[in-house]
Scaffold this active site. Structure first.
Site, PDB file in Angstrom:
ATOM      1  N   GLY A   1       0.794  -1.221   0.000  1.00  0.00           N
ATOM      2  CA  GLY A   1       0.000   0.000   0.000  1.00  0.00           C
ATOM      3  C   GLY A   1       0.826   1.269   0.000  1.00  0.00           C
ATOM      4  N   GLN A   2       2.136   1.131   0.214  1.00  0.00           N
ATOM      5  CA  GLN A   2       2.927   2.364   0.285  1.00  0.00           C
ATOM      6  C   GLN A   2       2.892   3.079  -1.052  1.00  0.00           C
ATOM      7  OE1 GLN A   2       6.452   0.326   1.014  1.00  0.00           O
ATOM      8  NE2 GLN A   2       6.004  -0.044   3.171  1.00  0.00           N
ATOM      9  N   SER A   3       2.957   4.395  -0.998  1.00  0.00           N
ATOM     10  CA  SER A   3       2.854   5.168  -2.246  1.00  0.00           C
ATOM     11  C   SER A   3       3.904   4.718  -3.249  1.00  0.00           C
ATOM     12  CB  SER A   3       3.020   6.663  -2.009  1.00  0.00           C
ATOM     13  OG  SER A   3       3.027   6.965  -0.673  1.00  0.00           O
ATOM     14  N   SER A   4       5.089   4.344  -2.739  1.00  0.00           N
ATOM     15  CA  SER A   4       6.154   3.948  -3.656  1.00  0.00           C
ATOM     16  C   SER A   4       5.793   2.675  -4.420  1.00  0.00           C
ATOM     17  CB  SER A   4       7.445   3.722  -2.885  1.00  0.00           C
ATOM     18  OG  SER A   4       7.241   2.700  -1.934  1.00  0.00           O
ATOM     19  N   MET A   5       4.888   1.868  -3.855  1.00  0.00           N
ATOM     20  CA  MET A   5       4.504   0.618  -4.493  1.00  0.00           C
ATOM     21  C   MET A   5       3.355   0.806  -5.489  1.00  0.00           C
ATOM     22  SD  MET A   5       6.321  -1.858  -3.613  1.00  0.00           S
ATOM     23  CE  MET A   5       5.271  -3.085  -4.387  1.00  0.00           C
TER      24      MET A   5
END
Ligand code: G3D
Length: 177
Positions: free
Chosen positions: A67-71
């Site tokens: 869920g991280q923005s980087s993902m």
């Protein structure tokens, strides 16, 4: 136990994508649900996959794609072949619901997810300050998703409340779609 899944398993159950903002409770949920071993992937790929056996002897393969923005840019690579989308929301965090709403809207725009059923899990319902299902639905604009079947259910990834029911409903949504 001990079953290690790969994307190329011969009899693979329907693939379900688990998405949500970081801290929504996806890892907790997956750890509680899965009977098989989690397939650990490299940190650069950063997703978990495993199988969920249902009470009715059915099964679903769950992909937690982070869920991280980087993902987020990677999400679309896992969309193809998915039979349902499960979107996990922290129902105690109204401040992040606008962000969750945007992320959900964007992911549902993906061509691969056209008509794919959606289950929203309002997680952390064990906590007294959790929002009602109605409030979460409203913040996520669910009524506007008329082009697919969707449902919303409350659950607690921490104590397991509502999880079996929710995934049995996912299975039903898949069968109907
Ligand atoms: P993520 O994988 O979506 O990023 P996590 O989220 O599974 O890591 O969960 C984030 C935090 O929320 C964790 O707490 C976890 O224990 C908590 N959590 C997840 N689900 C529930 C739930 O249903 N109820 C409650 N009360 N807490 C939950 P920490 O403190 O480790 O950050």
């Amino acid at each position: 136990m001990g079953q290690l899944l790969s994307r190329n398993s011969i009899h693979h159950p329907p693939q379900v994508l688990l998405i949500g903002l970081d801290k929504a409770g996806k890892s907790t949920l997956l750890a509680r649900l899965l009977t098989g071993e989690l397939m650990e992937t490299s940190p650069t790929v950063g997703f978990n996959v495993g199988t969920l056996d249902l009470e009715n002897n059915g099964a679903l393969t769950i992909w937690d794609i982070g869920g991280q923005s980087s993902m987020r840019p990677n999400w679309k690579f896992y969309l193809e072949g998915s039979k349902a989308l499960v979107f996990v929301v922290d129902s105690t965090d109204p401040a992040r619901l606008p962000e969750a709403q945007k992320v959900l809207r964007n992911v549902l725009r993906e061509e691969y997810l056209r008509g794919v059923p959606l289950m929203v899990l309002a997680n952390k319902k064990d906590l007294p300050n959790s929002m009602t299902i109605r409030e979460v639905s409203k913040h996520l604009d669910l009524v506007n998703y008329q082009d697919r079947s969707w449902e919303i259910q409350g659950c607690s990834a921490l104590n397991g409340m509502g999880l079996q029911q929710a995934f049995l409903s996912v299975e039903k949504l898949i069968k109907k779609s």
